[in-house]
Design a protein around this motif. Structure first.
Motif, mmCIF file in Angstrom:
data_model
loop_
_atom_site.group_PDB
_atom_site.id
_atom_site.type_symbol
_atom_site.label_atom_id
_atom_site.label_comp_id
_atom_site.label_asym_id
_atom_site.label_seq_id
_atom_site.Cartn_x
_atom_site.Cartn_y
_atom_site.Cartn_z
ATOM 1 N N TRP A 42 -25.572 33.474 7.250
ATOM 2 C CA TRP A 42 -24.702 33.899 8.362
ATOM 3 C C TRP A 42 -25.125 33.132 9.597
ATOM 4 N N LEU A 43 -24.240 32.321 10.122
ATOM 5 C CA LEU A 43 -24.531 31.539 11.321
ATOM 6 C C LEU A 43 -24.273 32.422 12.547
ATOM 7 N N PRO A 44 -24.655 31.950 13.750
ATOM 8 C CA PRO A 44 -24.639 32.871 14.901
ATOM 9 C C PRO A 44 -23.328 33.644 15.098
ATOM 10 N N LEU A 45 -22.194 32.959 15.015
ATOM 11 C CA LEU A 45 -20.926 33.658 15.284
ATOM 12 C C LEU A 45 -20.636 34.716 14.212
ATOM 13 N N ARG A 51 -23.038 42.200 12.663
ATOM 14 C CA ARG A 51 -23.833 43.206 13.380
ATOM 15 C C ARG A 51 -22.942 44.233 14.080
ATOM 16 N N ASN A 52 -21.807 43.776 14.612
ATOM 17 C CA ASN A 52 -20.887 44.727 15.251
ATOM 18 C C ASN A 52 -20.351 45.730 14.230
ATOM 19 N N GLY A 320 -18.389 48.299 2.129
ATOM 20 C CA GLY A 320 -18.666 46.871 1.966
ATOM 21 C C GLY A 320 -18.758 46.209 3.332
ATOM 22 N N VAL A 321 -19.956 46.217 3.918
ATOM 23 C CA VAL A 321 -20.118 45.735 5.298
ATOM 24 C C VAL A 321 -19.772 44.247 5.412
ATOM 25 N N SER A 322 -20.346 43.413 4.533
ATOM 26 C CA SER A 322 -20.041 41.974 4.655
ATOM 27 C C SER A 322 -18.611 41.680 4.198
ATOM 28 N N ARG A 323 -18.125 42.416 3.190
ATOM 29 C CA ARG A 323 -16.729 42.204 2.775
ATOM 30 C C ARG A 323 -15.756 42.528 3.913
ATOM 31 N N VAL A 344 -14.938 44.539 17.182
ATOM 32 C CA VAL A 344 -15.847 43.757 16.339
ATOM 33 C C VAL A 344 -15.963 42.302 16.787
ATOM 34 N N ALA A 345 -15.236 41.926 17.833
ATOM 35 C CA ALA A 345 -15.204 40.521 18.273
ATOM 36 C C ALA A 345 -16.606 40.012 18.587
#
Ligand code: ATP
Ligand code: MG
Length: 445
Positions: A42-45, A51-52, A320-323, A344-345
């Motif tokens: 996961w890159l910064p963006l 995380r949001n 599914g947080v990443s999904r 979530v932006a």
């Protein structure tokens, strides 16, 4: 954040391997990097969005009275031998052996481990009700990892487990999860419909999946259009109020809504024809009640008020947080890029400087940057020496909800432009009014 200080490796070309919009856009916007099939950095963006989402999940779980813990990703196989799942789970389970020849596994879920924690510490019914959850990486060696983070092999899941004395109490926990999940998805700007589901390898007799409608979804869904009109909105939920929660469950489960696994054509055809909807959906969560399926074989019992010992009633509940990152993009994008819901932006607002190096324009951007940062709107300031077109394309691609465009021509009249990513509408106003407007939007988030 200033773009010249950021790591945002956007791609101009559409990556050939990506078949669906969310996967393409996540790669193009520099959110993720694939490291192996179904395994991503996961890159910064991307991490900011993840995380949001996590934060909203934590807030809503804790509002429902559920307690956060953190269990490890690696688990001893012996626990899974107790439940019988070490052999039953099949090839999706990644089995590992340590240097002492002990069998381990990378957890695809945590029923056994949390049951072990429970039985080690809880003796009496007085400790109940109890719901423990965590947000942790899972591994499932999926046959066909695809669609980016939507079907990864390593993925982030919130999984929660309730322990209750009676079936009634466990159904109350089930209802708490249903209501808290509805609120969680609504806060993320999503419409997720609970649909009656099949229990699969986790086992159970009461279970619902939450599906976000999207043409690219892997599940076929059938439902009564009436369910689309249901919203929790800002109604207060009292998670101790059994009747209220039962009411919410009734409201959302009365209209017909099922996936192909449980679809019943006779019931579906009883819906007035104009309300029948057949489509596709993305599973973003699932809740289960499964009674003593784990507590019985693993000896997770409590002593009740009469002094009798019995296995606890349990359920498990996953998001599914990443999904969800992919699912939100599937539900919210256009041909220029992502359109993030404010909650979530990754950044609330972009600032585009049309004449980098022009003293007055730079000063106006700096001032906006300071004001928006102080207001908690997290601006991303495009301070690169780039053409306006390139700056606009980047902002559209990464999908920040608002953009303030600052240039010498507007500033001569004391004006900047405020553009809404979702509607495309642009308004001219003073820099002070622009900062105040964006600050108001983010004050409530
Ligand atoms: P699926 O049917 O999509 O394989 P599942 O029913 O096996 O999912 P659960 O055990 O219900 O998954 O896990 C809870 C949640 O975790 C799912 O609702 C889904 O949102 C998410 N999830 C499951 N598998 C994956 C995966 N391979 N990649 C990303 N998220 C996943
Ligand atoms: Mg599921």
């Amino acid at each position: 954040m200033r773009l010249t200080r950021y790591f945002l490796p956007v791609m101009k070309e559409t990556p050939a391997e990506a078949q669906i919009a969310s996967h393409r856009l996540m790669l193009r916007a520099g959110m993720i990097k694939q490291n192996a099939a179904g395994i991503y950095s996961w890159l910064p963006l991307g991490l900011k969005v993840l995380r949001n989402i996590e934060r909203i999940v934590h807030e809503e779980q804790q509002a429902a009275g559920h307690l956060p813990i953190l269990m490890p990703t690696l688990q001893p196989a012996d626990l899974w031998r107790e439940s019988g799942r070490y052999d039953a789970y099949g090839e999706e389970l990644l089995r590992i052996r340590d240097r002492h020849e002990r069998d381990m596994l990378y957890g695809p879920t945590n029923e056994e481990m949390v049951t072990d924690i429970f039985r080690s510490h809880v003796e009496s019914y007085k400790a109940l009700p109890l719901t423990l959850y965590h947000i942790q990486w899972k591994f499932r060696d999926e046959r066909r990892p695809r669609f980016g983070v939507m079907r990864g092999r390593e993925f982030l899941m919130k999984d929660g487990y309730n322990f209750d004395l009676t079936k009634d109490d466990a159904i109350h926990a089930y209802n708490r999860h249903m209501a808290s999940y509805l609120r969680t998805y609504e806060r993320m700007g999503l419409k997720a419909i609970p649909m009656r589901a099949d229990s699969g390898p986790i086992g159970g007799d009461d279970t619902h999946e939450f599906l976000v409608l999207a043409e690219t979804g892997e599940s076929e869904v059938f439902y009564d259009k009436a369910i689309e009109d249901l919203h929790l909105g800002d109604r207060a939920i009292d998670y101790a109020d059994r009747e209220q929660l039962e009411g919410i469950r009734e409201e959302w489960t009365t209209p017909y809504a099922r996936t192909d696994e449980t679809h019943d054509p006779a019931l579906y055809e009883a819906i007035p024809e104009e309300r029948r909807v057949q489509g596709r959906g993305i599973e973003v969560g699932q809740i289960f009640y499964f009674g003593a399926k784990y507590s019985e074989p693993m000896g997770a019992t409590v002593i009740d008020a009469e002094g009798n010992r019995a296995p606890v009633h349990m359920g498990s509940h996953g998001i599914g947080v990443s999904r969800l990152v992919g699912a939100i993009i599937e539900a919210s994008h256009d041909d220029k890029g992502i359109i993030w819901p404010e909650a979530v932006a990754p950044f609330g607002c972009g600032i585009v400087n049309l004449r980098q190096g022009d003293a007055e324009t730079d000063a106006a951007c700096e001032d906006l940057y300071a004001k928006l940062s102080a207001a908690g709107a997290e601006p991303l300031y495009d301070d690169r020496n780039e053409r306006a077109g390139a700056k606009f394309n980047t902002m559209d691609l990464i999908g920040l909800p608002w953009r303030i465009t600052v240039g010498p021509r507007g500033l001569k009249d004391g004006l900047v432009e405020v553009t809404c990513r979702k509607t495309g509408e642009t308004e001219e106003m003073s820099p002070e009014a622009a900062a105040a407007k964006i600050a108001t939007v983010f004050a409530g988030i």
